[in-house]
Each structure stands twice: as structure tokens, then as C-alpha cells.
Design an enzyme around this catalytic site. Structure first.
Site, PDB file in Angstrom:
ATOM      1  CG  MET A   2     -58.431  35.589 -61.386  1.00  0.00           C
ATOM      2  SD  MET A   2     -58.379  35.190 -59.615  1.00  0.00           S
ATOM      3  CE  MET A   2     -60.170  34.121 -59.773  1.00  0.00           C
ATOM      4  N   PRO A   3     -53.953  36.269 -63.198  1.00  0.00           N
ATOM      5  CG  PRO A   3     -51.980  35.687 -63.053  1.00  0.00           C
ATOM      6  CD  PRO A   3     -53.046  35.273 -63.022  1.00  0.00           C
TER       7      PRO A   3
END
Lengths: 71, 71, 71, 71, 71, 71
Positions: C1-2
Site C-alpha cells: 500500500m504505498p
């Protein structure tokens, strides 16, 4: 594609409170903006009391004087 | 004068991976925008899995269910 | 989840350059961290030259003196 | 209603220096913008040397080579 | 002392929706963390579709293909 | 390597005030942390009054009621 950053002072926020914050804020965005929750990210960042200033004072100093942010 | 902030979940990112992220992102900015790398700053912030929410759920809960973010 | 935020001075960045920045940075994260690009968000924020300071000076003033950030 | 975020490398910033940063920055905003300090928040975020990149290099690597950010 | 930043794509968010977002998010923080709403700040930042990337693509390109973020 | 982000409501901040903010904040960091000003970046972001909430209300609504943030 909302992204939300929540910064709060580090004062014992529990895992359950964090889960409730994530669910609650995601729900607000989903309801008001009709956004897909699977495209909604929420990041919580706890800030040490020495690192948050308010009115020119460290919150850690304000807490030592008995001043809280509680309602 | 670019400034880049990279937020990723804290899941064992190594020092070498961080160095590669910094070099890679700086290179992208230098190549595409013709920016001086000496004026390009990159900051990586790792976020605990309890502190990142996606689809209304904590990532720590999603990981317990076996859901990853790997490609 | 960047999640990645890119802040650059507003100096004529084209739509094609923005697309190349998004593709390039997403690719760096995908390659180095093995992240699903569909969970990778990149936000570009252009900053007016009066609003970015460097060395204690507005960038707009530095540009008037002929100082650029080009490599 | 100003909100200020200060990101600095984590290199032994003391509690007293943080208090001075908060007081100093709040004072700048109060003097120049005439803002009520009680509506002015300042947050300090220290960044590990492995997590800050400059010129494509980790600051931790630059420090090992003896390169500092001191004036 | 919470501070919340909401980033959303600029796609016709109305003043009333913004007011509802501010009230809703402030209410979530007040209820779950027992925070004084007068110490709770919420900032909304709309991002142009050319400036938000997802899956390596500009959202403006995704919208042209008929892909939305609606639930 | 400090990076500072200043968010203020968009209420007629002049170019001269922005220059004074940049110089003043850079000076605070240089004096207190002994940082090289050439490695110190300051970014100002003005926020529309509809986009800033405080106490659960839009600042634009508070201003219509005659409530200011002046000291």
C-alpha cells in the site's frame, strides 16, 4: 481515490480505536463522496507530545500543567 | 526543487531497498524533469500495519486473513 | 500500500511528464518492494515559485537572478 | 489557522531544541501573519538517516563519508 | 490535537459536501478519541486528475476509459 | 536537511509576507539546529476557506459569522 492522513498526539490510542477511526473515516468518505472504499486509504500517525506544539508550547509541557485536549 | 515523500507499510523494508528507492525515484525525477539531484530530497516513512487502513480495515487485520499487497 | 507525494515547483510540467513521473515512480516501487501497482497511489503537487523557499529565499527571486534547479 | 510540519533528520535534537523550534516558528507566524498562536499548530517529525535521501544517496551513507548538513 | 488531511480527486466536490466531510470526520475523532473539536483541524485538498496516479496511470486517463472510483 | 510545510488559510497573504515567512522559518532552523540554509526547504500552501475545518465548521462559515484567527 481518497487518501486521508490523521495526525494525533501519542496518548494511548488503542488498536481498537485505530480500527474504529479507519472504519469511521472511510465510511464518511464513502457516504458523502460515493467513493469505493477499496480505493480509500487512511493513515494514522501518532506524534510524541514533545513533537507537537500548540500556542507556542510543547503539548508535553501543557499536559504537565494539567491542560488536556479532551472535550 | 523536488521533495518526495514515500509512505509504505512497515513490513521488513531493508536498508538496501531504501537506498534503491531513493536512487530510483531521484533518477526518475532527474531524467523526466531535468532536475539537479542535489536539490532533490526523498523521505521514506514506514507505517505500522495497525496504522494503515484500506477498504475500511486495518492492514494488520487484512494480513491476518492472508491478504497481501504483493504483485 | 504505498502512497507517494511528489512536490515540484510549478514550471511548465506537461501532462506527458506527469504521466511519465507516475509510471516511473510506480515502477520503482513495484520493482524494489514487489508491490501491487493497483495499490500504489502517486500524487503530484505543483508549488508556485513564490511559495517555495530554499536557502531562505523565494525560488521566484532565485529564478529572477538566473539561478535554476536544472542539472 | 496555520499548521506547520517540520521534518528533520534524527540526529540528537533535544527536547529544549524542539521547544525552541515550536516557539520560534509560532512566533514567526504570529508576527508576520498576525495569527492567534492558540490556532497555530507545529508538528516536528524526525526522520531516520536511512530514510532521508539527498542527491540520490541515503543521508546515513553521506554521514559515513563525513558529509554533514551543518552550516 | 488532531490534524486531518483529506486528499481527493477534483471531480466536482461541492461546498456542502466539504462541510459534511469536515463535520463527519471531526465527529468521528470526537467520538472515538474524546477530542475537543475546537482543537481538531481538517484540511481538504483537491487534486487534479492529471496529478493523481493509480496503477501507474493518470486518473484522467482512467476516467477517459470510463473507469471511476465510485462504489 | 530540514523540510518545512506551512499550511495557512488563503486570506490575502502577500508575496512579501511569504518571503518573510521563508526567511524567518529558515532562520529559526539555522539558529536552533545549526542547519545549512542551503539544505533547508520551506513550502507554503494556502488553503481555501471552504477547505479548512475547525471545530467541525468550514472556516468560510466561521468568517461569515465574524470569527477570525487574528490575535
Amino acid at each position: 481515490m481518497p487518501y486521508v492522513k490523521i495526525e494525533v498526539t501519542r496518548e494511548g490510542v488503542t488498536r481498537q480505536q485505530k480500527q474504529a477511526l479507519i472504519a469511521g473515516v472511510t465510511n464518511v468518505l464513502t457516504e458523502i463522496l460515493n467513493k469505493d472504499p477499496n480505493l480509500t486509504h487512511v493513515v494514522i500517525q501518532e506524534i510524541d507530545l514533545d513533537d507537537w506544539g500548540y500556542g507556542g508550547e510543547q503539548v508535553s509541557v501543557l499536559r504537565e500543567r494539567g491542560i488536556t485536549a479532551n472535550k
